[in-house]
Scaffold this motif. Structure first.
Motif, PDB file in Angstrom:
ATOM      1  N   ARG A 115      19.861  17.968  -4.091  1.00 32.67           N
ATOM      2  CA  ARG A 115      19.626  18.037  -5.636  1.00 32.67           C
ATOM      3  C   ARG A 115      18.167  18.537  -6.025  1.00 32.67           C
ATOM      4  O   ARG A 115      18.202  19.146  -7.052  1.00 32.67           O
ATOM      5  N   GLU A 116      17.375  18.249  -5.076  1.00 34.88           N
ATOM      6  CA  GLU A 116      15.826  18.966  -5.244  1.00 34.88           C
ATOM      7  C   GLU A 116      15.772  19.767  -4.129  1.00 34.88           C
ATOM      8  O   GLU A 116      16.199  19.458  -2.968  1.00 34.88           O
ATOM      9  N   THR A 117      14.957  20.988  -4.392  1.00 31.69           N
ATOM     10  CA  THR A 117      14.612  21.707  -3.355  1.00 31.69           C
ATOM     11  C   THR A 117      13.035  21.937  -3.234  1.00 31.69           C
ATOM     12  O   THR A 117      12.541  21.961  -4.492  1.00 31.69           O
ATOM     13  N   LEU A 118      12.377  22.358  -2.187  1.00 30.04           N
ATOM     14  CA  LEU A 118      10.978  22.657  -2.139  1.00 30.04           C
ATOM     15  C   LEU A 118      10.913  24.337  -2.556  1.00 30.04           C
ATOM     16  O   LEU A 118      11.830  25.010  -2.125  1.00 30.04           O
ATOM     17  N   LYS A 119       9.701  24.532  -3.304  1.00 27.01           N
ATOM     18  CA  LYS A 119       9.279  25.887  -3.743  1.00 27.01           C
ATOM     19  C   LYS A 119       8.732  26.445  -2.198  1.00 27.01           C
ATOM     20  O   LYS A 119       7.890  26.053  -1.531  1.00 27.01           O
ATOM     21  N   MET A 120       9.273  27.486  -1.777  1.00 27.73           N
ATOM     22  CA  MET A 120       8.671  28.125  -0.373  1.00 27.73           C
ATOM     23  C   MET A 120       7.416  28.591  -0.715  1.00 27.73           C
ATOM     24  O   MET A 120       7.114  29.291  -1.585  1.00 27.73           O
ATOM     25  N   PRO A 121       6.496  28.410   0.212  1.00 26.45           N
ATOM     26  CA  PRO A 121       5.101  29.181   0.089  1.00 26.45           C
ATOM     27  C   PRO A 121       5.278  30.768  -0.015  1.00 26.45           C
ATOM     28  O   PRO A 121       6.434  31.292   0.461  1.00 26.45           O
ATOM     29  N   ALA A 122       4.358  31.342  -0.463  1.00 32.65           N
ATOM     30  CA  ALA A 122       4.283  32.846  -0.732  1.00 32.65           C
ATOM     31  C   ALA A 122       4.585  33.472   0.643  1.00 32.65           C
ATOM     32  O   ALA A 122       5.222  34.462   0.616  1.00 32.65           O
ATOM     33  N   ARG A 123       4.039  33.003   1.931  1.00 34.93           N
ATOM     34  CA  ARG A 123       4.205  33.757   3.064  1.00 34.93           C
ATOM     35  C   ARG A 123       5.584  33.477   3.996  1.00 34.93           C
ATOM     36  O   ARG A 123       5.482  33.985   5.087  1.00 34.93           O
ATOM     37  N   PHE A 124       6.299  32.924   3.177  1.00 38.02           N
ATOM     38  CA  PHE A 124       7.497  32.262   3.806  1.00 38.02           C
ATOM     39  C   PHE A 124       8.404  33.442   3.909  1.00 38.02           C
ATOM     40  O   PHE A 124       8.653  34.244   3.229  1.00 38.02           O
ATOM     41  N   ARG A 125       9.140  33.695   5.315  1.00 34.61           N
ATOM     42  CA  ARG A 125       9.875  34.710   5.734  1.00 34.61           C
ATOM     43  C   ARG A 125      11.395  34.332   5.803  1.00 34.61           C
ATOM     44  O   ARG A 125      11.704  33.739   6.899  1.00 34.61           O
ATOM     45  N   GLY A 126      12.169  34.612   4.564  1.00 37.88           N
ATOM     46  CA  GLY A 126      13.533  34.448   4.846  1.00 37.88           C
ATOM     47  C   GLY A 126      14.218  35.932   5.180  1.00 37.88           C
ATOM     48  O   GLY A 126      13.345  36.878   5.531  1.00 37.88           O
ATOM     49  N   ILE A 170       6.419  11.878  -1.347  1.00 34.92           N
ATOM     50  CA  ILE A 170       6.235  13.112  -0.908  1.00 34.92           C
ATOM     51  C   ILE A 170       7.843  13.662  -0.391  1.00 34.92           C
ATOM     52  O   ILE A 170       7.708  14.939   0.019  1.00 34.92           O
ATOM     53  N   THR A 171       8.687  12.891  -0.288  1.00 39.12           N
ATOM     54  CA  THR A 171       9.920  13.281  -0.159  1.00 39.12           C
ATOM     55  C   THR A 171      10.497  13.939  -1.244  1.00 39.12           C
ATOM     56  O   THR A 171      10.444  13.703  -2.219  1.00 39.12           O
ATOM     57  N   VAL A 172      11.844  14.909  -1.091  1.00 39.32           N
ATOM     58  CA  VAL A 172      12.578  15.404  -2.238  1.00 39.32           C
ATOM     59  C   VAL A 172      13.890  15.079  -1.830  1.00 39.32           C
ATOM     60  O   VAL A 172      14.297  14.936  -0.581  1.00 39.32           O
ATOM     61  N   GLN A 173      14.577  14.982  -3.049  1.00 32.03           N
ATOM     62  CA  GLN A 173      16.112  14.349  -2.807  1.00 32.03           C
ATOM     63  C   GLN A 173      17.155  15.537  -2.539  1.00 32.03           C
ATOM     64  O   GLN A 173      17.749  16.059  -3.659  1.00 32.03           O
ATOM     65  N   ARG A 200       0.835  -1.158   0.155  1.00 32.00           N
ATOM     66  CA  ARG A 200       0.158  -0.085  -0.083  1.00 32.00           C
ATOM     67  C   ARG A 200       0.938   1.246   0.076  1.00 32.00           C
ATOM     68  O   ARG A 200       0.623   2.225  -0.804  1.00 32.00           O
ATOM     69  N   GLU A 201       1.925   1.218   0.914  1.00 31.61           N
ATOM     70  CA  GLU A 201       2.805   2.551   1.012  1.00 31.61           C
ATOM     71  C   GLU A 201       3.628   2.736  -0.346  1.00 31.61           C
ATOM     72  O   GLU A 201       3.898   3.808  -0.916  1.00 31.61           O
ATOM     73  N   ALA A 202       3.897   1.546  -1.089  1.00 34.27           N
ATOM     74  CA  ALA A 202       4.710   1.563  -2.253  1.00 34.27           C
ATOM     75  C   ALA A 202       3.985   2.304  -3.269  1.00 34.27           C
ATOM     76  O   ALA A 202       4.628   3.040  -4.207  1.00 34.27           O
TER      77      ALA A 202
END
Ligand code: SF4
Ligand code: SF4
Length: 186
Positions: free
Chosen positions: A39-50, A33-36, A26-28
């Motif tokens: 080499r891969e990065t998530l797109k930060m949401p609009a309200r993220f504050r760096g 939902i994980t990123v590598q 079932r899990e396979a």
């Protein structure tokens, strides 16, 4: 161990194996939902504050900041140091130095809110790292936007200057005079 106990334990072990295999199957089949990272990065949401960053005008390729100092005055932590100059041909001053002490910035947003030119915003950078504390005490935001401005200039090369129209060829005095179309023959 009696025969009945052995059979029961074998049955329970086999049942446990089937349950485990069902969960694995079932899990396979679920979407990943994980990123590598990295080499891969998530797109930060609009309200993220760096950390805050200066904004480049997409039309001119220049920083929008006019060095009015309102952001520095509004900052409760006093962590913005900036300067500006009036460049030749410009009507307003423009920023020439903008340093942020990110070690004392609380990301409160007062500077972003008060800016009358929409010249600063929160960046989406979440993995700024350094072995040197000074990197964060004196973040040179002007150097960052200068690099952005150079990239903008490379992507928007200036059109070539219009060349003057070619000069008219001088009249050749030895050429025979042209005959009018309706001149009598002979
Ligand atoms: S986010 Fe707040 S603390 Fe940080 S530089 Fe802006 S005004 Fe100062
Ligand atoms: S970022 Fe905005 S508020 Fe700060 S000096 Fe520049 S124009 Fe003024």
């Amino acid at each position: 161990m009696s025969l009945i106990t052995a059979i029961r334990e074998t049955f329970l072990g086999f049942k446990s194996l089937l349950v485990g295999l069902r969960i694995t199957a079932r899990e396979a089949s679920r979407p990943i939902i994980t990123v590598q990272y990295p080499r891969e990065t998530l797109k930060m949401p609009a309200r993220f504050r760096g950390h805050i960053k200066l904004v480049l005008d997409p039309e001119t390729g220049k920083p929008r900041c006019t060095a009015c100092t309102l952001c520095a005055k509004a900052c409760p932590s006093g962590c913005i140091v900036l300067d500006g100059v009036k460049r030749e041909g410009d009507k307003k001053k423009s920023v020439s130095k903008y340093e942020l002490d990110f070690t004392t910035c609380s990301l409160c947003g007062s500077c972003v809110e008060i800016c009358p030119s929409d010249a600063i915003e929160f960046s989406k950078e979440y993995n700024v790292v350094s072995l040197n504390r000074d990197t964060f005490e004196n973040m040179d935001l002007y150097a960052k936007i200068e690099a952005e401005a150079r990239a903008w200039s490379a992507a928007h090369p200036a059109p070539p200057a219009a060349s003057p129209p070619p000069a008219a060829a001088p009249a050749n005095p030895t050429a025979p005079a042209s005959q009018p179309l309706n001149a009598p023959a002979g």
